[in-house]
Design a protein around this motif. Structure first.
Motif, short mmCIF file in Angstrom:
data_model
loop_
_atom_site.label_atom_id
_atom_site.label_comp_id
_atom_site.label_asym_id
_atom_site.label_seq_id
_atom_site.Cartn_x
_atom_site.Cartn_y
_atom_site.Cartn_z
N ARG A 130 0.80 -1.18 -0.11
CA ARG A 130 -0.23 -0.06 0.06
C ARG A 130 0.96 1.10 0.01
O ARG A 130 0.57 2.26 -0.69
N LEU A 131 2.12 1.29 0.60
CA LEU A 131 2.72 2.62 1.08
C LEU A 131 3.84 2.63 0.06
O LEU A 131 4.26 3.64 -0.60
N PHE A 132 4.91 1.54 0.12
CA PHE A 132 6.03 1.76 -0.50
C PHE A 132 6.16 2.27 -1.76
O PHE A 132 6.90 2.88 -2.37
N PRO A 133 5.40 1.41 -2.71
CA PRO A 133 5.67 1.52 -4.22
C PRO A 133 5.36 2.76 -4.50
O PRO A 133 5.99 3.81 -5.32
N LEU A 134 4.25 3.51 -4.32
CA LEU A 134 3.82 4.94 -4.67
C LEU A 134 4.90 5.91 -4.04
O LEU A 134 5.23 6.99 -4.65
N TYR A 135 5.22 5.59 -2.78
CA TYR A 135 6.30 6.57 -2.06
C TYR A 135 7.45 6.38 -2.73
O TYR A 135 8.09 7.68 -3.07
N TRP A 136 8.18 5.45 -3.27
CA TRP A 136 9.29 5.32 -4.07
C TRP A 136 8.83 6.20 -5.52
O TRP A 136 9.86 6.96 -6.05
N VAL A 137 7.91 5.91 -5.95
CA VAL A 137 7.59 6.73 -7.37
C VAL A 137 7.57 8.24 -7.24
O VAL A 137 8.17 8.92 -8.04
N GLY A 138 7.09 8.73 -5.86
CA GLY A 138 7.29 10.03 -5.36
C GLY A 138 8.88 10.48 -5.35
O GLY A 138 9.08 11.79 -5.89
N HIS A 139 9.64 9.54 -4.76
CA HIS A 139 10.86 10.00 -4.81
C HIS A 139 11.59 10.27 -6.15
O HIS A 139 12.41 11.28 -6.41
N LEU A 140 11.24 9.25 -7.18
CA LEU A 140 11.69 9.39 -8.35
C LEU A 140 11.17 10.57 -8.99
O LEU A 140 12.05 11.30 -9.73
N PHE A 141 9.71 11.03 -9.02
CA PHE A 141 9.39 12.15 -9.57
C PHE A 141 10.30 13.41 -9.16
O PHE A 141 10.51 14.25 -9.96
N PHE A 142 10.24 13.67 -7.76
CA PHE A 142 10.81 14.84 -7.30
C PHE A 142 12.37 14.91 -7.63
O PHE A 142 12.89 15.97 -7.71
N LEU A 143 12.90 13.63 -7.90
CA LEU A 143 14.41 13.90 -8.36
C LEU A 143 14.35 14.56 -9.63
O LEU A 143 15.39 15.32 -9.73
N ILE A 144 13.72 14.26 -10.24
CA ILE A 144 13.50 14.78 -11.72
C ILE A 144 12.81 16.14 -11.63
O ILE A 144 13.42 17.27 -12.03
#
Length: 426
Positions: A130-144
């Motif tokens: 529930r939590l980690f996959p979208l949380y990791w996508v958020g990291h990738l998005f904000f890195l860019i």
């Protein structure tokens, strides 16, 4: 009257857990309050009463911050100050969100059986997905996003990036990294981690002793952090360690336990004039206590009880008369986790970047509203996409569905309890 009340007979999930029509809009209202708060604070600053801080000025200065701001016209005076005051109390949505989270997890169990046990492996795998996959996508998005926009750029080699990916944001140097709002996500992670223990405590000690214990742990934790430990008081108050917010989460758990026995009576508590007056008194007391360090030990619990009660009344009794607003808040509630992940850095970069422009207040607010709507829609798309990918190869082979996590002794078998994949904070 128990769970089989007339207005619930046609409103059950496939597994038998009653749907509460007001719960998802209430979650949407809570996330809307949080977003509103994050709109207002880059414009008017953080209210001193929100959380105790190490750099708090004296009490007179904290109270003086509430003075209305002068404007060039009466209309602008009303708009600006109403906008500021309503936005400032938006932080209280986090306490309500914690209560909703505790309620949702417990309701899924207790509506089946108060003796239900938890399959720990399945439970934790579900929480992880529930939590980690979208949380990791958020990291990738904000890195860019951050590096392209120039808004607080950071390197993927920054040690804080790896620590944040692991969910170790309770470390002081990582607490506000990338998106300050993510402190709440990691607080939820901590509470999910101890939920099976809390569920066992609720079953063993019963409602009243559980509530008292959760409140005492939270009050003691907040007092120790505010007066004894060399920590950042604001971080501690928000939830650097889960114990400081256990009262709000436990409040939701206990309310679900109580509602499973007599839902109509619990809902009825928030419908009388007497209860509304009591909630108003609690709210006033909580807000007043928020201005002092000792009072802040107790204030979040009082404010969550009061604000949560008002919001149940609004979502249970008023919103059904306003179908478009109800549907909007229900949509925000379904995708509240995605909104929590993505909204704050985008909002702040827009507000700060456009602030030098000579825009009138109505035009500025309209532009911010358009951006908020875009963030909500984009977050819903991304969250839906991540959930869709997790259910299909190859990710479904890497992260296979964990199976049932609830064991209902009364039924003699493990049964899957329905929790929507679109509501990871449920």
């Amino acid at each position: 009257m128990g769970l089989q009340s007339a207005d619930l007979r046609s409103s059950f999930t496939p597994t038998g857990a009653p749907r509460l029509p007001w719960l998802t809009p209430m979650r949407g209202l809570a996330i809307a309050m949080i977003v509103f708060y994050h709109v207002v604070i880059p414009i008017y600053g953080i209210p001193w009463f929100a959380h105790p801080r190490n750099d708090w000025p004296d009490l007179a200065a904290r109270v003086a911050q509430l003075r209305p701001l002068p404007q060039e016209s009466p209309l602008h005076f009303i708009l600006a100050n109403l906008f500021r005051y309503l936005g400032w109390i938006g932080y209280q949505g986090t306490g309500v969100f914690l209560a909703i989270s505790g309620f949702g997890l417990t309701w899924a169990l207790v509506s089946r059986s108060r003796s239900a046990a938890i399959d720990l492996r399945a439970f934790y795998m579900r929480r992880f997905l529930r939590l980690f996959p979208l949380y990791w996508v958020g990291h990738l998005f904000f890195l860019i996003f951050n590096n392209l926009s120039g808004w607080r750029p950071f390197s993927p080699l920054d040690p804080r990036f790896a620590l944040s990916l692991l969910g170790l944001r309770f470390l002081p140097d990582v607490f506000h990294f990338i998106s300050p709002a993510w402190w709440f996500i990691v607080l939820i992670m901590q509470l999910y981690a101890v939920f099976p223990l809390l569920w066992a405590a609720l079953r063993r000690f019963g409602l009243l002793r559980f509530w008292i214990g959760a409140a005492l742990i939270a009050f003691a934790s907040r007092w120790v952090g505010f007066f004894l430990l060399p920590v950042d008081r604001e971080m501690w108050s928000r939830g650097l360690l889960f114990t400081s917010r256990l009262a709000e989460f436990g409040l939701g758990m206990g309310l679900a336990w109580w509602a499973a026995g007599d839902l109509a009576r619990v809902e009825g508590l928030f419908r009388t004039r007497t209860s509304m007056a009591a909630l108003a008194l609690l709210y006033g007391a909580g807000l007043a206590l928020s201005f002092t360090r000792l009072g802040a030990v107790f204030a979040p619990t009082l404010l969550t009880i009061a604000m949560g009660g008002f919001m149940i009344w609004i979502c249970r009794d008023l919103l059904p008369r306003l179908s478009p607003l109800q549907n909007l808040l229900a949509g925000m509630g379904r995708y509240s986790y995605g909104i929590m992940v993505f909204h704050q850095p985008i909002l702040w970069s827009f507000i700060v970047g456009t602030w030098p422009l000579a825009l009138s207040l109505p035009v500025r607010l309209l532009a911010i509203g358009v951006v908020v709507a875009g963030i909500a829609l984009g977050s819903a798309v991304v969250e839906s996409g991540v959930n869709w990918l997790l259910q299909r190869p190859p990710l479904s082979r890497v992260f296979p569905p964990p199976g049932p996590y609830a064991i209902a002794p009364a039924l003699g078998s493990a049964e899957r309890l329905e929790i929507s994949p679109q509501n990871p904070l449920q």
